[in-house]
Design a protein around this motif. Structure first.
Motif, PDB file in Angstrom:
ATOM      1  N   LEU A 231      -8.672  30.712 -14.923  1.00 50.82           N
ATOM      2  CA  LEU A 231      -9.807  30.051 -15.572  1.00 50.82           C
ATOM      3  C   LEU A 231      -9.524  28.583 -15.858  1.00 50.82           C
ATOM      4  O   LEU A 231     -10.458  27.791 -16.004  1.00 50.82           O
ATOM      5  CB  LEU A 231     -10.151  30.781 -16.874  1.00 50.82           C
ATOM      6  N   ARG A 232      -8.260  28.199 -15.948  1.00 54.84           N
ATOM      7  CA  ARG A 232      -7.938  26.781 -16.142  1.00 54.84           C
ATOM      8  C   ARG A 232      -8.219  25.965 -14.886  1.00 54.84           C
ATOM      9  O   ARG A 232      -8.575  24.786 -14.976  1.00 54.84           O
ATOM     10  CB  ARG A 232      -6.464  26.626 -16.534  1.00 54.84           C
ATOM     11  N   PHE A 233      -8.056  26.575 -13.732  1.00 51.98           N
ATOM     12  CA  PHE A 233      -8.262  25.862 -12.472  1.00 51.98           C
ATOM     13  C   PHE A 233      -9.682  26.036 -11.948  1.00 51.98           C
ATOM     14  O   PHE A 233     -10.177  25.164 -11.228  1.00 51.98           O
ATOM     15  CB  PHE A 233      -7.265  26.360 -11.419  1.00 51.98           C
ATOM     16  N   THR A 234     -10.318  27.144 -12.250  1.00 57.39           N
ATOM     17  CA  THR A 234     -11.669  27.416 -11.743  1.00 57.39           C
ATOM     18  C   THR A 234     -12.576  27.739 -12.925  1.00 57.39           C
ATOM     19  O   THR A 234     -12.638  28.881 -13.375  1.00 57.39           O
ATOM     20  CB  THR A 234     -11.651  28.599 -10.757  1.00 57.39           C
ATOM     21  N   LEU A 235     -13.260  26.743 -13.410  1.00 57.41           N
ATOM     22  CA  LEU A 235     -14.170  26.946 -14.523  1.00 57.41           C
ATOM     23  C   LEU A 235     -15.375  27.766 -14.074  1.00 57.41           C
ATOM     24  O   LEU A 235     -15.882  27.604 -12.958  1.00 57.41           O
ATOM     25  CB  LEU A 235     -14.623  25.603 -15.085  1.00 57.41           C
TER      26      LEU A 235
ATOM     27  N   ALA B  72      -3.090  28.142  -9.033  1.00 52.15           N
ATOM     28  CA  ALA B  72      -2.930  29.019 -10.198  1.00 52.15           C
ATOM     29  C   ALA B  72      -1.822  30.036  -9.968  1.00 52.15           C
ATOM     30  O   ALA B  72      -1.035  30.333 -10.877  1.00 52.15           O
ATOM     31  CB  ALA B  72      -4.251  29.725 -10.501  1.00 52.15           C
TER      32      ALA B  72
ATOM     33  N   ARG C 267      -7.558  26.259  -5.293  1.00 53.10           N
ATOM     34  CA  ARG C 267      -7.342  26.354  -6.737  1.00 53.10           C
ATOM     35  C   ARG C 267      -6.670  27.670  -7.112  1.00 53.10           C
ATOM     36  O   ARG C 267      -5.839  27.715  -8.024  1.00 53.10           O
ATOM     37  CB  ARG C 267      -8.676  26.195  -7.470  1.00 53.10           C
TER      38      ARG C 267
ATOM     39  N   HIS D 210      -5.189  35.881 -15.284  1.00 49.78           N
ATOM     40  CA  HIS D 210      -6.623  35.574 -15.299  1.00 49.78           C
ATOM     41  C   HIS D 210      -6.910  34.343 -16.149  1.00 49.78           C
ATOM     42  O   HIS D 210      -7.770  33.521 -15.801  1.00 49.78           O
ATOM     43  CB  HIS D 210      -7.399  36.779 -15.823  1.00 49.78           C
ATOM     44  N   SER D 211      -6.196  34.179 -17.254  1.00 47.02           N
ATOM     45  CA  SER D 211      -6.390  32.987 -18.082  1.00 47.02           C
ATOM     46  C   SER D 211      -5.934  31.730 -17.360  1.00 47.02           C
ATOM     47  O   SER D 211      -6.526  30.656 -17.523  1.00 47.02           O
ATOM     48  CB  SER D 211      -5.630  33.144 -19.403  1.00 47.02           C
ATOM     49  N   VAL D 212      -4.882  31.849 -16.534  1.00 44.30           N
ATOM     50  CA  VAL D 212      -4.437  30.694 -15.745  1.00 44.30           C
ATOM     51  C   VAL D 212      -5.476  30.342 -14.686  1.00 44.30           C
ATOM     52  O   VAL D 212      -5.749  29.162 -14.421  1.00 44.30           O
ATOM     53  CB  VAL D 212      -3.071  30.989 -15.100  1.00 44.30           C
TER      54      VAL D 212
END
Length: 208
Positions: A59-63, A80, A76, A55-57
């Motif tokens: 969030l890096r691609f989809t703000l 991820a 995206r 999930h943290s990965v």
């Protein structure tokens, strides 16, 4: 003795009626409150750590502060997933003397108490080289195939399309409804129809 022969095991099933005493004891054991409480805690935090890392990965691609179209979001999420799958099984980092490396952290669940966790090796990004090679060797040579596959991706309808959209007047009427001043939207609209507008009232006075 038969060499290489598979022995045959005969199982005899005894048909008997269930005993009420055994059924009552089994039910009492399975529905025990302490047992049910322990079953709810069988999933420790270690089993969900991989999901939280993925999930943290994402969030890096989809703000969360940016709205993406469906195809953009799908692409995206694929990126991820490729990054996470490549680095999911990283080993623990070691020193030149083959000593395992740890780092200190202060998790909120421990209320300020520090703990140590194993430090993983540095992440790799080999999927980028694969995508660049695919782009220059196949996509540029025959882009129609990839464009056609992209067009065949089923795009679901928006969530707002699944709900009934009230009119602007109804939204304004519902906005003024509260638990202290209940107003029915229908009566509000009917009262608005009987109420004279400033333009109409001024016109009537001028005619008089």
């Amino acid at each position: 003795m038969n060499d290489g022969a598979v022995p045959t095991i005969k199982v005899t099933v005894l048909e008997s009626e269930p005993q009420p005493e055994l059924w009552y004891i089994t039910k009492k054991m399975l529905l025990n409150k302490r047992l049910l409480k322990d079953v709810g805690k069988l999933s420790p935090h270690q089993q969900t750590s991989a999901l939280e890392a993925f999930h943290s990965v994402i969030l890096r691609f989809t703000l969360k502060s940016v709205v993406f179209m469906f195809i953009s979001m799908l692409c995206r999420l694929d990126l991820a997933g490729m990054l996470f799958n490549e680095n999911a099984d990283r080993e623990q980092a070691t020193t030149l003397e083959d000593t395992p490396v740890y780092y200190v952290m202060y998790p909120k669940s421990k209320k300020g108490q520090r703990i140590v966790k194993p430090k993983k090796t540095e992440p790799t990004f080999g999927y980028i080289s694969y995508l660049v090679t695919l782009l220059f060797t196949e996509v540029f040579d025959n882009p129609e195939v990839f464009v056609e596959e992209l067009r065949n991706v089923p795009i679901p309808e928006d969530l707002s399309a699944q709900c009934d959209e009230p009119s602007k007047e109804e939204l304004v009427a519902w906005r003024h409804v509260s638990m202290f001043n209940p107003v029915v939207a229908g009566s509000q609209r009917s009262s608005d129809q009987h109420q004279e507008t400033p333009g109409e009232s001024s016109g009537q006075h001028m005619q008089e």
